[in-house]
Design a protein around this motif. Sequence first.
Motif, PDB file in Angstrom:
ATOM      1  N   GLU A  51       0.818  -1.130   0.017  1.00 12.90           N
ATOM      2  CA  GLU A  51      -0.078   0.099   0.113  1.00 12.90           C
ATOM      3  C   GLU A  51       0.903   1.483   0.078  1.00 12.90           C
ATOM      4  O   GLU A  51       0.692   2.170  -0.660  1.00 12.90           O
ATOM      5  CB  GLU A  51      -0.882  -0.083   1.149  1.00 12.90           C
ATOM      6  CG  GLU A  51      -1.952   1.060   1.204  1.00 12.90           C
ATOM      7  CD  GLU A  51      -2.922   0.853   2.401  1.00 12.90           C
ATOM      8  OE1 GLU A  51      -4.095   0.758   1.809  1.00 12.90           O
ATOM      9  OE2 GLU A  51      -2.482   0.853   3.763  1.00 12.90           O
ATOM     10  N   LYS A  52       1.957   1.225   0.749  1.00 14.14           N
ATOM     11  CA  LYS A  52       2.721   2.483   0.878  1.00 14.14           C
ATOM     12  C   LYS A  52       3.510   2.687  -0.453  1.00 14.14           C
ATOM     13  O   LYS A  52       3.746   3.821  -0.731  1.00 14.14           O
ATOM     14  CB  LYS A  52       3.791   2.300   2.018  1.00 14.14           C
ATOM     15  CG  LYS A  52       3.201   2.444   3.307  1.00 14.14           C
ATOM     16  CD  LYS A  52       4.157   2.211   4.414  1.00 14.14           C
ATOM     17  CE  LYS A  52       3.486   2.590   6.058  1.00 14.14           C
ATOM     18  NZ  LYS A  52       4.621   2.582   6.918  1.00 14.14           N
ATOM     19  N   LEU A  53       3.935   1.458  -1.259  1.00 15.23           N
ATOM     20  CA  LEU A  53       4.494   1.796  -2.308  1.00 15.23           C
ATOM     21  C   LEU A  53       3.603   1.971  -3.819  1.00 15.23           C
ATOM     22  O   LEU A  53       4.154   2.212  -4.597  1.00 15.23           O
ATOM     23  CB  LEU A  53       5.518   0.322  -2.587  1.00 15.23           C
ATOM     24  CG  LEU A  53       6.441   0.155  -1.706  1.00 15.23           C
ATOM     25  CD1 LEU A  53       7.336  -1.151  -2.138  1.00 15.23           C
ATOM     26  CD2 LEU A  53       7.558   1.354  -1.818  1.00 15.23           C
ATOM     27  N   GLY A  54       2.207   1.952  -3.250  1.00 14.28           N
ATOM     28  CA  GLY A  54       1.233   2.452  -4.384  1.00 14.28           C
ATOM     29  C   GLY A  54       0.909   1.282  -5.189  1.00 14.28           C
ATOM     30  O   GLY A  54       0.531   1.366  -6.357  1.00 14.28           O
ATOM     31  N   PHE A  55       1.288   0.043  -4.774  1.00 14.48           N
ATOM     32  CA  PHE A  55       0.879  -1.233  -5.530  1.00 14.48           C
ATOM     33  C   PHE A  55      -0.717  -1.455  -5.295  1.00 14.48           C
ATOM     34  O   PHE A  55      -1.026  -2.487  -6.195  1.00 14.48           O
ATOM     35  CB  PHE A  55       1.606  -2.469  -5.141  1.00 14.48           C
ATOM     36  CG  PHE A  55       3.265  -2.060  -5.517  1.00 14.48           C
ATOM     37  CD1 PHE A  55       3.643  -1.395  -6.704  1.00 14.48           C
ATOM     38  CD2 PHE A  55       4.311  -2.627  -4.808  1.00 14.48           C
ATOM     39  CE1 PHE A  55       4.894  -1.154  -7.106  1.00 14.48           C
ATOM     40  CE2 PHE A  55       5.586  -2.600  -5.035  1.00 14.48           C
ATOM     41  CZ  PHE A  55       6.127  -1.681  -6.124  1.00 14.48           C
ATOM     42  N   GLY A  56      -1.466  -1.259  -4.485  1.00 18.95           N
ATOM     43  CA  GLY A  56      -2.493  -1.348  -4.265  1.00 18.95           C
ATOM     44  C   GLY A  56      -3.118  -1.068  -2.830  1.00 18.95           C
ATOM     45  O   GLY A  56      -2.252  -0.674  -1.882  1.00 18.95           O
ATOM     46  N   ASN A  57      -4.424  -1.552  -2.557  1.00 21.92           N
ATOM     47  CA  ASN A  57      -5.055  -1.478  -1.284  1.00 21.92           C
ATOM     48  C   ASN A  57      -4.367  -2.414  -0.350  1.00 21.92           C
ATOM     49  O   ASN A  57      -4.318  -3.501  -0.719  1.00 21.92           O
ATOM     50  CB  ASN A  57      -6.483  -1.084  -1.287  1.00 21.92           C
ATOM     51  CG  ASN A  57      -7.178  -0.894   0.038  1.00 21.92           C
ATOM     52  OD1 ASN A  57      -7.398  -1.691   0.846  1.00 21.92           O
ATOM     53  ND2 ASN A  57      -7.523   0.269   0.133  1.00 21.92           N
ATOM     54  N   TYR A  58      -4.412  -2.187   0.912  1.00 25.49           N
ATOM     55  CA  TYR A  58      -4.026  -3.269   1.987  1.00 25.49           C
ATOM     56  C   TYR A  58      -4.818  -4.476   1.811  1.00 25.49           C
ATOM     57  O   TYR A  58      -4.545  -5.389   1.925  1.00 25.49           O
ATOM     58  CB  TYR A  58      -4.216  -2.444   3.344  1.00 25.49           C
ATOM     59  CG  TYR A  58      -3.785  -3.401   4.543  1.00 25.49           C
ATOM     60  CD1 TYR A  58      -2.489  -3.333   5.203  1.00 25.49           C
ATOM     61  CD2 TYR A  58      -5.025  -4.196   5.215  1.00 25.49           C
ATOM     62  CE1 TYR A  58      -2.404  -4.196   6.400  1.00 25.49           C
ATOM     63  CE2 TYR A  58      -4.617  -4.901   6.306  1.00 25.49           C
ATOM     64  CZ  TYR A  58      -3.354  -5.109   6.735  1.00 25.49           C
ATOM     65  OH  TYR A  58      -3.203  -5.786   8.036  1.00 25.49           O
ATOM     66  N   MET A  59      -6.283  -4.080   1.863  1.00 26.24           N
ATOM     67  CA  MET A  59      -7.377  -5.173   1.671  1.00 26.24           C
ATOM     68  C   MET A  59      -7.119  -6.133   0.417  1.00 26.24           C
ATOM     69  O   MET A  59      -7.456  -7.423   0.441  1.00 26.24           O
ATOM     70  CB  MET A  59      -8.730  -4.634   1.800  1.00 26.24           C
ATOM     71  CG  MET A  59      -8.968  -4.097   3.322  1.00 26.24           C
ATOM     72  SD  MET A  59      -8.737  -5.246   4.616  1.00 26.24           S
ATOM     73  CE  MET A  59      -8.512  -4.167   6.089  1.00 26.24           C
ATOM     74  N   ASP A  60      -6.661  -5.546  -0.676  1.00 24.15           N
ATOM     75  CA  ASP A  60      -6.497  -6.313  -1.845  1.00 24.15           C
ATOM     76  C   ASP A  60      -5.274  -7.396  -1.548  1.00 24.15           C
ATOM     77  O   ASP A  60      -5.558  -8.479  -2.246  1.00 24.15           O
ATOM     78  CB  ASP A  60      -5.818  -5.425  -2.866  1.00 24.15           C
ATOM     79  CG  ASP A  60      -6.852  -4.444  -3.592  1.00 24.15           C
ATOM     80  OD1 ASP A  60      -7.966  -4.632  -3.179  1.00 24.15           O
ATOM     81  OD2 ASP A  60      -6.218  -3.363  -4.118  1.00 24.15           O
ATOM     82  N   VAL A  61      -4.408  -7.024  -0.899  1.00 22.52           N
ATOM     83  CA  VAL A  61      -3.294  -8.122  -0.565  1.00 22.52           C
ATOM     84  C   VAL A  61      -4.006  -9.154   0.473  1.00 22.52           C
ATOM     85  O   VAL A  61      -3.970 -10.329   0.371  1.00 22.52           O
ATOM     86  CB  VAL A  61      -2.109  -7.513   0.099  1.00 22.52           C
ATOM     87  CG1 VAL A  61      -0.982  -8.731   0.417  1.00 22.52           C
ATOM     88  CG2 VAL A  61      -1.428  -6.685  -0.881  1.00 22.52           C
ATOM     89  N   MET A  62      -4.602  -8.682   1.546  1.00 21.97           N
ATOM     90  CA  MET A  62      -5.405  -9.612   2.453  1.00 21.97           C
ATOM     91  C   MET A  62      -6.483 -10.553   1.843  1.00 21.97           C
ATOM     92  O   MET A  62      -6.570 -11.682   2.374  1.00 21.97           O
ATOM     93  CB  MET A  62      -6.074  -8.749   3.512  1.00 21.97           C
ATOM     94  CG  MET A  62      -5.052  -7.910   4.469  1.00 21.97           C
ATOM     95  SD  MET A  62      -3.832  -9.004   5.439  1.00 21.97           S
ATOM     96  CE  MET A  62      -4.884  -9.605   6.656  1.00 21.97           C
ATOM     97  N   MET A  63      -6.920 -10.140   0.746  1.00 21.58           N
ATOM     98  CA  MET A  63      -7.874 -10.874   0.076  1.00 21.58           C
ATOM     99  C   MET A  63      -7.228 -12.150  -0.666  1.00 21.58           C
ATOM    100  O   MET A  63      -8.017 -13.151  -0.846  1.00 21.58           O
ATOM    101  CB  MET A  63      -8.510 -10.074  -1.181  1.00 21.58           C
ATOM    102  CG  MET A  63      -9.637 -10.562  -1.725  1.00 21.58           C
ATOM    103  SD  MET A  63     -11.177 -10.972  -0.614  1.00 21.58           S
ATOM    104  CE  MET A  63     -12.179 -11.684  -1.395  1.00 21.58           C
ATOM    105  N   LYS A  64      -5.980 -12.275  -0.643  1.00 17.68           N
ATOM    106  CA  LYS A  64      -5.261 -13.487  -0.872  1.00 17.68           C
ATOM    107  C   LYS A  64      -5.574 -14.463  -0.279  1.00 17.68           C
ATOM    108  O   LYS A  64      -5.643 -15.764  -0.855  1.00 17.68           O
ATOM    109  CB  LYS A  64      -3.868 -13.069  -1.280  1.00 17.68           C
ATOM    110  CG  LYS A  64      -3.264 -11.908  -2.374  1.00 17.68           C
ATOM    111  CD  LYS A  64      -3.852 -12.084  -3.498  1.00 17.68           C
ATOM    112  CE  LYS A  64      -3.691 -11.047  -4.468  1.00 17.68           C
ATOM    113  NZ  LYS A  64      -3.718 -11.143  -5.940  1.00 17.68           N
ATOM    114  N   ILE A  65      -5.772 -14.325   1.144  1.00  8.75           N
ATOM    115  CA  ILE A  65      -5.876 -15.408   1.987  1.00  8.75           C
ATOM    116  C   ILE A  65      -7.295 -16.208   1.536  1.00  8.75           C
ATOM    117  O   ILE A  65      -7.404 -17.348   1.676  1.00  8.75           O
ATOM    118  CB  ILE A  65      -5.935 -14.837   3.337  1.00  8.75           C
ATOM    119  CG1 ILE A  65      -4.947 -14.438   3.938  1.00  8.75           C
ATOM    120  CG2 ILE A  65      -6.500 -16.243   4.342  1.00  8.75           C
ATOM    121  CD1 ILE A  65      -4.661 -13.835   5.199  1.00  8.75           C
TER     122      ILE A  65
END
Length: 403
Positions: A51-65
């Motif tokens: 998120e800090k690097l601008g690659f996406g929202n925090y939840m977009d990564v958490m959705m991988k689970i």
Amino acid sequence: MRIKFLGLLIASVLVAYYIYAPIPDNVEDQWKLMLFDAFLRTVGHVATIAEKLGFGNYMDVMMKITTMEYTPPVSDEKVIVTDTKFNDVPVRLYIPKGQPDSLKRAMIYFHGGGWCVGAAGMKPYDSLSRWTSEKLNAVVVSVEYRLAPKYHFPTQFEDAYAVVKYFLQSSVLDQYNIDSRRICVSGDSAGGNLAAAVTQQLLHDPDVKIKLKVQVLLYPALQTIDLDLPSYRENANMPVLSKSLMVRFWSQYFTNDTSLKEAMETNQHGPTELSGLYKFVNWSHWLPERFKKGHIYIAPSHGSSKFVQKYPGLLDPRAAPLLADETKLRGLPLTYICTCQHDVLRDDGIMYASRLREAGVPVIHEHVEDAIHGAIMFTTSPLILSAGQRMANNYINWLNENL
């Protein structure tokens, strides 16, 4: 040799520090939880960096689970499972094969995940829905409501409500051979929030003629005003759902603007002019004495009115069912509320049970002393928790007796 030993020692300390989590002594399966929590924190750290690097929202990564846990709709010898749509909202439908000619019970289920992650097709939810359908001879509708950060309140509520209103039509119930007197809604965490909000709304909807028999709320999130309850203080760093993650879920439910999250973290997101609502979440009044022990009530700090002006959903009972006044609670159906001792959301559920009882609603409150948030989902391999299995059994047995 000494340098290698020192390096190994430092590495071991770092690994132990990372894996260790402050799990209370009365919670079983502690190493399982520590390892799972380490995994969750790793994903969380990756999400923060992305998120800090601008690659996406925090939840977009958490959705991988959620994606990792997805299981397709496969029927078996006991239950027919299909993915379909009700009122244009995706649902996973479970129809029991046993007693095909008998009238069936029905459940509409809303999954948890902070309105941001989770899915009906996740293995734990799929397993629970199959078991519910089989054991209760019930049609189960598990709802795939839209999620933040792409969609914010009231989208999640509107999806949930659209499914329930569609399902409660006589023609639909007849299609699935359902007894209209034996229907319930259920949900866990954010899903418990949706279940409570939907049940309140149905009670006062003149277009809905068929009434729910039961609502089941599993460790629900119910209020947005005070995020400094005793349960938030005591369980701020518990595995699975920390205070910081819950605050992120709440803020993301309404907006991607991080300033709301920052205000919520310090409990300064409510305006002075709406302080009258605090009576509904004043834990010094609504919590039994044993949950107040060692805590002093501090009313939420008054902040700027800008958040409520920009995001009026913060004070909308459809988002925060605990903020509904007593007139909106009278007449609600038999309610089963399950809370966990080591859970930031513990006090939300306990206060709602107290408020419902005062409004004359029949309530069964099951409190689990040795469980953390989300325990009922840990009933499938590889992470099976004793408390989760016990809670799931109690949940199904209670429904079998009361639905």
